[in-house]
Design a protein around this motif. Structure first.
Motif, PDB file in Angstrom:
ATOM      1  N   TYR A 114       0.761  -1.185  -0.012  1.00  0.00           N
ATOM      2  CA  TYR A 114      -0.006  -0.159  -0.108  1.00  0.00           C
ATOM      3  C   TYR A 114       0.763   1.272  -0.054  1.00  0.00           C
ATOM      4  N   ALA A 115       2.173   1.099   0.389  1.00  0.00           N
ATOM      5  CA  ALA A 115       2.931   2.275   0.172  1.00  0.00           C
ATOM      6  C   ALA A 115       3.539   2.685  -1.172  1.00  0.00           C
ATOM      7  N   GLY A 116       3.355   1.601  -2.107  1.00  0.00           N
ATOM      8  CA  GLY A 116       3.699   1.594  -3.413  1.00  0.00           C
ATOM      9  C   GLY A 116       5.334   1.183  -3.765  1.00  0.00           C
ATOM     10  N   LEU A 117       5.701   0.423  -2.903  1.00  0.00           N
ATOM     11  CA  LEU A 117       6.920  -0.196  -3.048  1.00  0.00           C
ATOM     12  C   LEU A 117       6.949  -1.242  -4.389  1.00  0.00           C
ATOM     13  N   LYS A 118       7.881  -1.367  -5.055  1.00  0.00           N
ATOM     14  CA  LYS A 118       8.165  -2.428  -6.065  1.00  0.00           C
ATOM     15  C   LYS A 118       8.310  -3.776  -5.563  1.00  0.00           C
ATOM     16  N   LEU A 119       7.808  -4.851  -6.242  1.00  0.00           N
ATOM     17  CA  LEU A 119       7.799  -6.278  -5.694  1.00  0.00           C
ATOM     18  C   LEU A 119       9.161  -6.466  -5.334  1.00  0.00           C
ATOM     19  N   ALA A 120      10.000  -6.475  -6.034  1.00  0.00           N
ATOM     20  CA  ALA A 120      11.801  -6.775  -5.590  1.00  0.00           C
ATOM     21  C   ALA A 120      12.186  -5.936  -4.286  1.00  0.00           C
ATOM     22  N   GLU A 121      11.526  -4.530  -4.336  1.00  0.00           N
ATOM     23  CA  GLU A 121      12.300  -3.796  -3.322  1.00  0.00           C
ATOM     24  C   GLU A 121      11.338  -4.499  -1.917  1.00  0.00           C
ATOM     25  N   ARG A 122      10.164  -4.679  -1.943  1.00  0.00           N
ATOM     26  CA  ARG A 122       9.551  -5.002  -0.602  1.00  0.00           C
ATOM     27  C   ARG A 122       9.966  -6.480  -0.287  1.00  0.00           C
ATOM     28  N   LYS A 123      10.280  -7.368  -1.181  1.00  0.00           N
ATOM     29  CA  LYS A 123      10.648  -8.597  -0.846  1.00  0.00           C
ATOM     30  C   LYS A 123      11.859  -8.583  -0.041  1.00  0.00           C
ATOM     31  N   GLU A 124      12.987  -7.662  -0.685  1.00  0.00           N
ATOM     32  CA  GLU A 124      13.880  -7.526  -0.195  1.00  0.00           C
ATOM     33  C   GLU A 124      14.261  -7.048   1.407  1.00  0.00           C
ATOM     34  N   LYS A 125      13.016  -6.111   1.518  1.00  0.00           N
ATOM     35  CA  LYS A 125      12.990  -5.382   2.594  1.00  0.00           C
ATOM     36  C   LYS A 125      12.535  -6.421   3.616  1.00  0.00           C
ATOM     37  N   ALA A 126      11.620  -7.214   3.206  1.00  0.00           N
ATOM     38  CA  ALA A 126      10.872  -8.286   4.199  1.00  0.00           C
ATOM     39  C   ALA A 126      12.028  -9.269   4.690  1.00  0.00           C
ATOM     40  N   ALA A 127      12.666  -9.667   3.549  1.00  0.00           N
ATOM     41  CA  ALA A 127      13.537 -10.682   4.018  1.00  0.00           C
ATOM     42  C   ALA A 127      14.649 -10.173   4.995  1.00  0.00           C
ATOM     43  N   GLY A 128      15.009  -9.044   4.759  1.00  0.00           N
ATOM     44  CA  GLY A 128      16.042  -8.428   5.515  1.00  0.00           C
ATOM     45  C   GLY A 128      15.590  -8.148   6.989  1.00  0.00           C
ATOM     46  N   LEU A 129      14.321  -7.712   7.291  1.00  0.00           N
ATOM     47  CA  LEU A 129      13.804  -7.294   8.552  1.00  0.00           C
ATOM     48  C   LEU A 129      13.538  -8.758   9.429  1.00  0.00           C
ATOM     49  N   LEU A 130      13.182  -9.889   8.499  1.00  0.00           N
ATOM     50  CA  LEU A 130      12.818 -11.179   9.297  1.00  0.00           C
ATOM     51  C   LEU A 130      14.207 -11.862   9.622  1.00  0.00           C
ATOM     52  N   ALA A 131      15.102 -11.569   8.816  1.00  0.00           N
ATOM     53  CA  ALA A 131      16.499 -12.168   8.981  1.00  0.00           C
ATOM     54  C   ALA A 131      16.957 -11.238  10.277  1.00  0.00           C
ATOM     55  N   ARG A 132      17.021 -10.189  10.380  1.00  0.00           N
ATOM     56  CA  ARG A 132      17.312  -9.425  11.661  1.00  0.00           C
ATOM     57  C   ARG A 132      16.813  -9.750  12.717  1.00  0.00           C
ATOM     58  N   ARG A 243       5.067   8.708   0.768  1.00  0.00           N
ATOM     59  CA  ARG A 243       4.969   7.744  -0.433  1.00  0.00           C
ATOM     60  C   ARG A 243       3.566   7.827  -0.853  1.00  0.00           C
ATOM     61  N   LYS A 244       3.465   7.982  -2.123  1.00  0.00           N
ATOM     62  CA  LYS A 244       2.093   8.415  -2.740  1.00  0.00           C
ATOM     63  C   LYS A 244       1.089   7.002  -2.839  1.00  0.00           C
ATOM     64  N   GLY A 245       1.434   5.821  -2.477  1.00  0.00           N
ATOM     65  CA  GLY A 245       0.612   4.793  -2.577  1.00  0.00           C
ATOM     66  C   GLY A 245       1.031   4.096  -3.853  1.00  0.00           C
ATOM     67  N   PRO A 246       0.290   2.667  -3.857  1.00  0.00           N
ATOM     68  CA  PRO A 246       0.590   1.870  -4.967  1.00  0.00           C
ATOM     69  C   PRO A 246      -0.088   2.623  -6.231  1.00  0.00           C
ATOM     70  N   SER A 247       0.452   2.066  -7.586  1.00  0.00           N
ATOM     71  CA  SER A 247      -0.175   2.398  -8.553  1.00  0.00           C
ATOM     72  C   SER A 247      -1.400   1.484  -9.019  1.00  0.00           C
ATOM     73  N   ALA A 559      -5.338  -0.775   8.635  1.00  0.00           N
ATOM     74  CA  ALA A 559      -4.244  -0.292   9.617  1.00  0.00           C
ATOM     75  C   ALA A 559      -2.966  -0.073   9.261  1.00  0.00           C
ATOM     76  N   THR A 560      -2.771  -0.849   8.191  1.00  0.00           N
ATOM     77  CA  THR A 560      -1.363  -0.828   7.488  1.00  0.00           C
ATOM     78  C   THR A 560      -1.460  -0.046   6.411  1.00  0.00           C
ATOM     79  N   GLY A 561      -2.521   0.867   6.173  1.00  0.00           N
ATOM     80  CA  GLY A 561      -2.278   1.954   5.020  1.00  0.00           C
ATOM     81  C   GLY A 561      -3.156   1.614   3.974  1.00  0.00           C
ATOM     82  N   ALA A 562      -4.263   0.607   3.769  1.00  0.00           N
ATOM     83  CA  ALA A 562      -5.105   0.382   2.800  1.00  0.00           C
ATOM     84  C   ALA A 562      -6.115   1.488   2.796  1.00  0.00           C
ATOM     85  N   ARG A 563      -6.375   2.039   1.540  1.00  0.00           N
ATOM     86  CA  ARG A 563      -7.350   3.146   1.471  1.00  0.00           C
ATOM     87  C   ARG A 563      -8.604   2.446   0.963  1.00  0.00           C
TER      88      ARG A 563
END
Length: 645
Positions: A114-132, A243-247, A559-563
């Motif tokens: 819902y923040a508009g991050l691209k698929l690769a970017e959000r998967k990378e961030k999710a994997a990094g946070l869960l690893a941390r 962030r402008k939200g998803p396309s 709650a996580t930002g969905a319009r």
């Protein structure tokens, strides 16, 4: 000291009215600056959860003012509040509120979608946070495969994926053991040290003691605020991102993916829902193909007679008696018509039923007395022998021409029937020829089950009457068919003195038949459309059930930002997916039914238009009947949705 990040002035939140009024918050004033670690403590029913919902823009105050960085939250529309939640807050819920049908990584990615991050970017961030957080090996595990502590860490990762400036943690240790609680509090302290603002809601004084500032709330009022003057670093606001939200494309793609997940989660129910759409679509395809095939078959048979025919029937216009019972046309009428200009042939006809006998074999068929010009008017050839001649008519010769059905029932070898004798009404008739095969009419009448004899012979030996059943007139120049019809009408009127006959041409009959067949096709299509309507009602029912079952999921997404548009799009796309899948399956099954009917001998006309129409109708059904459930889902209150079981 930093300017206030969050500021509440005399905030009230009342539920109910009159004697049932509950004052969850009663004049709360509070200021929180960027980078603070605040614990809000209170017993159950003190108002702390209500305060958290208002702080997180999940609920609106009844009175007072609430500002974030000077912006009055009460003035914002629902979608603006969603954007504020998406950009500012990360929620850690007591009950985790993870979606059970998706993996840990996909749960973490939800706010990023819902923040508009691209698929690769959000998967990378999710994997990094869960690893941390020590879940690097559990990325693809669903919540049901994780322990309570692991689920809570997934919830923390979800709160951090958008680099939220404020972390709102509602009783985060309530469902954890002491070890997991200690680890979580250490993590919150670590996040605070990085500059994030932490707001911790708890009823446990030991947990609250880990915060730098403790606010106690009781009966909807703040009764104590310890550590309110702590200083925070100026760089604490560095986590605020716009962030402008998803396309729209990403929004639809995610909705389609979620739709297939939802359908897979309830395969039996999905199959029943699809069944209604499939039946409706396949019925539309098959019935329209049958109707079009019937229409084309009828038209082809009429057109095979040629466009140059006039049909004269006995009886005044509107008279309902059968032609065989009305004695107003004679052979002399046919001869007179044949002498008019532009007449190729005027063929008299007298029909009936008779039993034909060959040896000990009897067969009843249609028998027709006609003239030597019958093949010209009927545009029909012979496969064996010849048609009887004018001399046969003049001399009342006992000859007969058989259709293939009649001949096949009388002779073992049709090709050798010519020259043999058939007894009709006790009199012998020599077989002169066999007609080419024509098949059945649109009404099921076999055009090959016929025996033709000279009209003069038929009247003398078989019928004992001189009146005709009809006269078929073949016109030489079809461009003058209207004038020729008028000439025939004038001739018969002058001969009879009254209009005791009816004349129709091929064009008018074709037009009438085409109208009838079109009405038949519309009737079939209407019946099929009713089936599709029933399927659409099934789609709506199942989507309404889906909204009820997934109320908490909707609350989590909000709650996580969905319009509202995101939620509405998701459920509309799910309805369209159901309609689309049902449409594809229905079209394929309908085409399969058409193939089976075609192999069985029925005439069907499969064209692209009915298939496209049926598939489009299925999509339209999903769109129309999915609108109400989608609107219901989009209008849910986030707080009520999160509280649902």
């Amino acid at each position: 000291m930093n300017a206030p990040l969050i500021e509440l002035k005399d905030v009230q939140r009342y539920y109910g009215a009159g004697e049932t009024e509950v004052r969850a918050l009663d004049g709360v004033s509070l200021t929180i600056r960027s980078g603070e670690f605040v614990a809000i403590i209170g017993q159950s029913g003190s108002g702390k959860s209500t305060l958290m919902n208002i702080l997180g823009c999940l609920d609106r105050p009844t009175g007072g003012s609430y500002t974030i960085r000077g912006q009055n939250v009460s003035e914002l529309e629902a979608d603006a509040l969603a954007a504020l939640r998406r950009q500012t807050f990360g929620f850690i819920f007591q009950r985790y509120n993870l979606l059970g049908s998706v993996s840990a990584s996909e749960n973490v990615e939800i706010p990023a979608v819902y923040a508009g991050l691209k698929l690769a970017e959000r998967k990378e961030k999710a994997a990094g946070l869960l690893a941390r957080l020590g879940l690097g090996e559990r990325l693809h595990h669903k919540p049901g495969q994780l322990s309570g502590g692991q689920q809570q860490r997934v919830a923390v990762a979800r709160a951090l994926v958008n680099d939220a400036e404020v972390i709102l943690a509602d009783e985060p240790t309530g469902a954890l053991d002491s070890g997991s609680s200690h680890d979580l509090l250490n993590l919150l302290e670590e996040l605070h040290s990085e500059g994030r603002t932490i707001i911790l809601i708890t009823h446990d004084p030991k947990v609250a003691a880990r915060a730098k500032r403790v606010i106690e709330i009781r009966d909807g009022r703040i009764v104590d605020d310890t550590g309110a003057e702590v200083s925070v670093p100026e760089e604490a606001a560095g986590y605020r991102q716009q962030r402008k939200g998803p396309s729209p494309l990403v929004q639809v793609a995610e909705s389609v993916k979620m739709a297939f997940r939802s359908l897979r989660a309830n395969l039996f129910r999905t199959a029943l829902t699809l069944l209604g759409v499939i039946i409706g679509v396949s019925a539309v395809v098959a019935m329209l193909a049958i109707g079009e095939g019937s229409r084309a078959d009828v038209m082809a048979r009429f057109e095979s007679m040629g466009p140059n025919l006039l049909f004269v029937r006995p009886g005044a216009p509107g008279q309902r008696m059968r032609g065989s019972e009305v004695a107003t046309l004679t052979i002399e009428d046919a001869q007179a018509i044949g002498e008019l200009e532009n007449i190729l042939a005027a063929v008299p006809s007298r029909g009936g039923r008779a039993t034909l006998r060959v040896g000990g074999q009897d067969y009843q068929t249609s028998i027709e007395g006609t003239s030597q010009d019958w093949p010209i008017a009927q545009n029909r050839k012979l496969i064996h022998g010849t048609f009887f001649a004018r001399s046969d008519v003049d001399r009342r010769t006992g000859v007969v021409v058989l259709g293939t059905t009649a001949a096949g029932n009388l002779f073992p070898d049709v090709s050798r029937a010519v020259g043999q004798y058939v007894f009709i009404g006790g009199a012998p008739f020599e077989v002169a020829g066999i007609l080419e095969e024509r098949g059945a009419t649109a009404w099921g009448q076999d055009q090959d089950d016929v025996a033709l004899v000279p009209i003069s012979t038929a009247m003398m030996r078989l019928f004992g009457q001189r009146s005709l059943s009809s006269i078929t007139v073949a016109v030489a120049d079809t461009r003058q068919i209207a004038e020729t019809e008028a000439s025939v009408h004038s001739l018969l009127l002058s001969r009879h003195g009254v209009e005791d006959f009816q004349i129709r041409n091929t064009a008018s009959i074709l037009e009438s038949v085409e109208q009838t067949q079109n009405s038949f096709s519309i009737l079939l299509g209407s019946v099929a459309a009713i089936s599709l309507l029933v399927g659409g009602i099934g789609v709506m029912n199942i989507m309404l059930v889906s909204v009820s079952e997934r109320t908490r999921e909707i609350g989590v997404r909000m709650a996580t930002g969905a319009r509202r548009s995101d939620i509405m799009t998701q459920f509309m796309v799910e309805s369209l997916v159901v309609g689309g899948l049902g449409g594809i399956a229905g079209v394929l099954i309908g085409l399969g039914v058409c193939m089976i009917l075609s192999y069985s001998g029925m005439t069907v006309a499969v064209t692209a238009l009915p298939a496209i129409l049926a598939f489009s109708s299925a999509l339209g059904t999903g769109l129309v009947f999915g609108l109400l459930p989608a609107r219901k889902a989009a209008r849910l209150d986030p707080v009520a949705a999160l509280a649902s079981e």
